[in-house]
Design a protein around this motif. Structure first.
Motif, short mmCIF file in Angstrom:
data_model
loop_
_atom_site.label_atom_id
_atom_site.label_comp_id
_atom_site.label_asym_id
_atom_site.label_seq_id
_atom_site.Cartn_x
_atom_site.Cartn_y
_atom_site.Cartn_z
N SER A 176 0.82 -1.21 0.00
CA SER A 176 0.00 0.00 0.00
C SER A 176 0.85 1.26 0.00
O SER A 176 0.47 2.28 -0.60
CB SER A 176 -0.92 0.01 1.23
N ALA A 177 2.00 1.19 0.69
CA ALA A 177 2.83 2.38 0.84
C ALA A 177 3.80 2.59 -0.31
O ALA A 177 4.26 3.71 -0.57
CB ALA A 177 3.62 2.29 2.15
N ASP A 178 4.14 1.50 -1.04
CA ASP A 178 5.14 1.60 -2.11
C ASP A 178 4.60 2.32 -3.33
O ASP A 178 3.38 2.37 -3.56
CB ASP A 178 5.61 0.19 -2.53
N ASP A 179 5.53 2.83 -4.12
CA ASP A 179 5.18 3.41 -5.42
C ASP A 179 5.05 2.25 -6.42
O ASP A 179 6.04 1.62 -6.78
CB ASP A 179 6.29 4.37 -5.88
N ARG A 180 3.83 1.97 -6.82
CA ARG A 180 3.59 0.80 -7.68
C ARG A 180 3.51 1.17 -9.16
O ARG A 180 3.19 0.33 -9.99
CB ARG A 180 2.29 0.10 -7.24
N SER A 181 3.82 2.40 -9.48
CA SER A 181 3.68 2.85 -10.87
C SER A 181 4.64 2.13 -11.80
O SER A 181 4.37 1.99 -12.99
CB SER A 181 3.89 4.37 -10.97
N SER A 228 5.67 -3.88 -13.04
CA SER A 228 5.11 -4.51 -14.24
C SER A 228 4.61 -5.93 -13.96
O SER A 228 3.78 -6.45 -14.69
CB SER A 228 6.17 -4.56 -15.35
N ASP A 229 5.12 -6.54 -12.88
CA ASP A 229 4.76 -7.92 -12.55
C ASP A 229 4.39 -7.99 -11.06
O ASP A 229 5.24 -8.26 -10.21
CB ASP A 229 5.92 -8.87 -12.87
N PRO A 230 3.12 -7.74 -10.72
CA PRO A 230 2.72 -7.72 -9.30
C PRO A 230 3.02 -9.03 -8.57
O PRO A 230 3.40 -9.02 -7.41
CB PRO A 230 1.21 -7.46 -9.37
N LYS A 231 2.85 -10.17 -9.25
CA LYS A 231 3.12 -11.45 -8.61
C LYS A 231 4.56 -11.53 -8.15
O LYS A 231 4.85 -11.91 -7.00
CB LYS A 231 2.80 -12.59 -9.57
N ALA A 232 5.49 -11.19 -9.02
CA ALA A 232 6.91 -11.25 -8.66
C ALA A 232 7.24 -10.24 -7.57
O ALA A 232 8.00 -10.52 -6.64
CB ALA A 232 7.77 -10.99 -9.90
N TYR A 233 6.66 -9.07 -7.69
CA TYR A 233 6.92 -8.00 -6.72
C TYR A 233 6.42 -8.40 -5.33
O TYR A 233 7.14 -8.27 -4.33
CB TYR A 233 6.22 -6.72 -7.19
#
Length: 299
Positions: free
Chosen positions: A41-46, A49-54
């Motif tokens: 929630s706090a990270d910059d997710r912009s 590209s790969d939410p699963k890996a992140y």
């Protein structure tokens, strides 16, 4: 629900599955997933590209950190430290690889790995991540990850005999074993137990259990028959109920009485169909996931 919330929700089962295998504790795994949500929630997710890996990277590192912090507690634990059992869904049990990866026997072996080796082994063997993906997840070089995977695989294979027990057979033996144990039938127990069977009991110093593993059919049979002759934590054996359920990918028994879950019991069979290992968990702190009654998907 926002897109970010939905993305996290879509991967929540996976994140719990990773954390649980690394930690061997449902409670700790839930805490890690919650911490991962705060970080997500706090990270910059912009730039993600790969939410699963992140998200897998976040959970893997949080799990390793928590495992390091809890290892000292486990070293001073009263009696054998066993993983926290959980109810699993039938899809996990139907997949032999998945079932083995969450079995109590496997999780016990994983306890002997370093946090890095454990995380690498889980991501590779249970989820088939590539070495490059694992390297990114655990923030190590690919070479270091390959070395850790090799060490972990050799260690696990040396300590985790892989007996392919027929599922129906295992359920049948589990039920017969429990009936013989409750009935105090030493002869029936001796017929089912492998000569070098090992009984692991986990009471955490909070309930009466053996403080060391019991080894050998005669020792185990005598101990089991003896426990059937007296009340356990104030509950008579005759007043307990037993239910065969899915525990960590295989058939297991949940014992209940006096309005609470008292213990779980699971067995592993050798290649002759005899009981080689018994895991009996009665520490009340480790029965909360079972008491919750909600099966988990660990795929």
């Amino acid at each position: 629900m926002t897109d970010d919330q939905q993305t996290f929700a879509d991967h929540r089962n996976l994140l719990f599955a990773i954390a649980y295998r690394i930690l061997g504790s449902a409670a700790d795994a839930e805490d890690v997933v919650q911490d991962a949500w705060f970080k997500w929630s706090a990270d910059d997710r912009s730039q993600v590209s790969d939410p699963k890996a992140y998200l897998s990277r976040i959970v893997s590192n949080l799990s390793m950190d928590r495992l390091r912090s809890t290892q000292r507690q486990r070293e001073t634990y009263v009696g054998p430290w066993l993983p926290e059992p959980i109810l699993t869904e039938s899809d996990a049990a139907d997949d032999a690889v998945t079932a083995d990866s969450v079995s109590l026997a496997m999780l016990v072996v994983l306890e002997t790995l370093s946090p890095l080796e454990r995380a690498v082994f889980v991501l590779k063997e249970a989820f088939d991540f590539s070495y490059a993906e694992i390297a990114e997840a655990v923030e190590r070089s690919e070479s270091a990850v390959r070395q850790a995977a090799h060490r972990a695989r050799e260690h696990v294979h040396a300590r985790r005999p892989r007996f392919e027990a027929d599922r129906a057979k295992k359920r049948q033996v589990t039920e017969r074993f429990f009936a013989a144990s409750v009935g105090g039938d030493i002869n029936a127990l001796l017929e089912m137990l492998a000569p070098e069977v090992t009984l692991w009991t986990d009471g955490g110093g909070k309930v009466r259990q053996a403080l060391r593993p019991l080894i050998g059919a005669a020792n185990v049979a005598r101990w089991l028959a003896g426990t059937a002759k007296r009340p356990y934590e104030g509950v008579e054996i005759a007043d307990m109920t037993a239910e065969v359920v899915e525990i960590n990918g295989g058939p297991g028994i949940v014992l209940s009485g006096a309005g609470r879950i008292i213990a779980t019991l699971t067995v592993d069979l050798d290649d002759d169909g005899r009981i080689a290992t018994i895991h009996n968990i009665a520490n009340p702190d480790k029965l909360r996931a079972i008491a919750g009654g909600q099966p988990r998907s660990l795929t």
